[in-house]
Design an enzyme around this catalytic site. Structure first.
Site, PDB file in Angstrom:
ATOM      1  N   GLU A 209      43.918  38.175  33.394  1.00  0.00           N
ATOM      2  CA  GLU A 209      42.828  37.327  33.902  1.00  0.00           C
ATOM      3  C   GLU A 209      43.428  36.502  35.015  1.00  0.00           C
ATOM      4  OE1 GLU A 209      39.838  37.512  32.915  1.00  0.00           O
ATOM      5  OE2 GLU A 209      39.981  38.498  30.987  1.00  0.00           O
TER       6      GLU A 209
ATOM      7  N   CYS B 188      39.109  28.696  36.723  1.00  0.00           N
ATOM      8  CA  CYS B 188      39.110  30.046  37.284  1.00  0.00           C
ATOM      9  C   CYS B 188      37.710  30.487  37.667  1.00  0.00           C
ATOM     10  CB  CYS B 188      39.702  31.013  36.272  1.00  0.00           C
ATOM     11  SG  CYS B 188      38.891  30.929  34.683  1.00  0.00           S
TER      12      CYS B 188
END
Ligand code: NAP
Length: 520
Positions: free
Chosen positions: A256, A295
């Site tokens: 990720e 993020c």
């Protein structure tokens, strides 16, 4: 000063030698140290594989779900104390701390519910059984069983609580033991959570171990039944992908990484409308929540060309309400970034974007920080840029500034152009589209979907109850293609697949039914 310890093979371990110092980003005061020097990583790995794994695999999904329920309750019970750690070491306001910590126990609770739903079984059926020949006796079916190795979790600095919990929730429910490593610079909160879980004696021995500091030689030990789930920068993700376990032994890896998430304002959205308010609220929240160190934060804002000035004014007004400063003060709505390095990266990142975009709100060097002691603290103002003619290859599509920064850019008002520009981000975690125009939504949402793990649609009918794009939900997939790392986490039952081997079984229907525990 506090020394963070690792929790390995059922004991707390204090590292020796050279350590990393953790600081309070609002005051730059040193608050703790961490080191894993001298830690026996072989013992840690073997304890997870040989003690934690068998204990978890002996349990049903329902029983493992009960473990998660207990973890969730224990974290919830210490919420207020944990908020203090998030403020002290993460620069979080109370609201930022809630976002991380409530996300942690909430995700554990959601996976506990899934455990109850999956029930008293250890085998997960994948879809329906398939008749293989003419006779209704010969059948095939797919099943998932837990991998018989170790799940190593390496997390980013921005979500020490949620990062630990969301990965652990899926792994433990699937039946894999976890070795969890938070980013060292903000590890205090994860460490406190670990203390809560260990003190509560909530998990079987070896089910969850904790590394405060470097992973040492741990990753070199991984093999074909092990998994590595990483969250962090693309740079580190690329390094970890080259690890010997991944390249030579088939260790499964999930990455990720960075993402230049976009928000697209549809041409039909009128000034002063509820939908424009939703769009502006989402952009400003994402820019400033956790000081933009998310993020999923919106980095690129696309608006029809003739609306550029008006939209920038709306965002400017909202950004003027943001109060930067000491995150422990009630009136402060945005704290500092987490480390001196982050501050330097934000400043140099804005300079980089400045080659193709003009700064229209804020400054990389000037900030009025409430409650600041002298010139201490890694404070930075929210910054909005505008790029009137962004080209393919420009930094605005490729350079993630991990702070309170976004760039507004024009598109020609068509879904095709909006989708083309959004796709220039090279693969993202989440983007959002705001419109009530069905044709525009169809073109834009379906156009950008292959480039994303998630797309949120803001429309008037749901404006009052919309969930912001920056909020990751346990029920929905988190991850994204390309630059975002190509990973997939969460998504309810889908999140278990990474920790389990899918196997096709073929044979006599009644035997298969007995193994799977349900009628074919
Ligand atoms: P980072 O510098 O890549 O570090 C991430 C983690 O990797 C830390 O725990 C770090 O440990 C560890 N690490 C670094 N080098 C390693 C190595 N050689 N071997 C083993 N572990 C290693 O990233 P970050 O600065 O913490 O996080 C910011 C980035 O993460 C941003 O780019 C952001 O977009 C991304 N992010 C992505 C997501 C997502 O879900 N896609 C979520 C959050 C953040 P140490 O701290 O001990 O060095």
């Amino acid at each position: 000063m506090l020394t963070l310890r690792s929790y390995v093979a059922g004991e707390w371990f204090e590292g020796q030698g050279k350590s990393v110092t953790l600081v309070n980003p609002a005051t730059e005061e040193a608050i703790a140290t961490a080191s894993t020097e001298g830690l026996d990583f072989e013992k840690c790995y073997a304890y997870a594989r040989d003690v934690g794994g068998p204990a978890l695999r002996a349990m049903t999904f329902r029983e493992r779900g009960e473990l998660l329920r207990a973890m969730s309750k224990a974290i919830h019970g210490k919420r207020d104390e944990l908020f203090q750690s998030a403020m002290a070491n993460g620069g979080n306001t109370r609201s930022d701390a809630k976002f991380d910590i409530d996300g942690a126990w909430g995700t554990l609770a959601a996976y506990a519910d899934l455990g109850a739903e999956l029930g008293d079984t250890k085998v997960l059926a994948d879809g329906d059984a398939i008749q293989l020949g003419r006779s209704p006796r010969l059948f095939g079916a797919h099943v998932y069983l837990p991998r018989e190795g170790v799940a190593v979790h390496v997390n980013a600095f921005n979500f020490p609580a949620w990062g630990l919990a969301e990965k652990a929730a899926a792994a433990l429910l699937a039946g894999m033991p976890v070795i969890s490593k938070p980013a060292t610079s903000t590890a205090l909160l994860a460490y406190r959570i670990m203390e809560v879980l260990v003190d509560g004696k909530l998990l079987p021995a070896g089910a969850l171990q904790f590394i405060a500091g470097s992973t040492g030689k741990l990753l070199e030990l991984l093999g074909g039944q092990d998994v590595l789930a990483f969250t962090g920068s693309s740079f580190t993700g690329t390094t970890l992908r080259r690890g010997v376990g991944i390249t030579e032994r088939g260790t499964h890896i999930n990455v990720e990484a960075d993402s230049l998430n976009a928000a697209v304002l549809g041409p039909d959205v009128e000034e002063g409308s509820d939908l424009l308010n939703l769009f502006a609220a989402d952009v400003v929240r994402d820019m400033t929540q956790k000081t933009g160190q998310k993020c999923t934060a919106i980095r690129r804002v696309y608006v029809p060309r003739d609306r550029m000035d008006a939209v920038i004014e709306v965002l400017r007004e909202r950004l003027a309400q943001v109060k930067v400063g000491d995150p422990t003060l009630d009136e402060v709505t945005m704290g500092p970034v987490s480390t001196a390095q982050q501050l330097a990266d934000v400043r140099s990142g804005v300079e980089k974007l400045g080659r193709v975009a003009k700064l229209v709100v804020g400054s990389p060097t000037e900030v009025n920080a409430i409650g600041r002691t002298g010139d201490k603290g890694f404070f930075v103002a929210p910054m909005l840029l505008r790029a009137d003619d962004p080209q393919a290859g420009d930094e605005v599509h490729s350079h993630e500034v991990f702070g309170p920064v976004a760039t507004v850019m024009p598109y020609d008002g068509s879904a095709k152009d909006a989708a083309r520009l959004v796709a220039m981000g090279g693969g993202g975690l989440v983007s959002s589209v705001y419109s009530d125009d069905k044709a525009f939504l169809e073109g834009c949402v379906l156009g950008i979907a292959p480039h994303h793990g998630r797309v949120t649609i803001g429309s008037t009918k749901v404006a009052g109850q919309a969930i912001p794009p920056g909020l990751v939900l346990p029920q929905l997939l988190h991850g994204g293609p390309g630059r975002a790392g190509g990973g997939e986490e969460l998504g309810g039952r889908r999140g278990l697949a990474f920790y389990m081997q899918r196997t096709a079984l073929q044979g006599d229907r009644s035997i298969l039914e007995g193994l799977i525990g349900k009628k074919a």
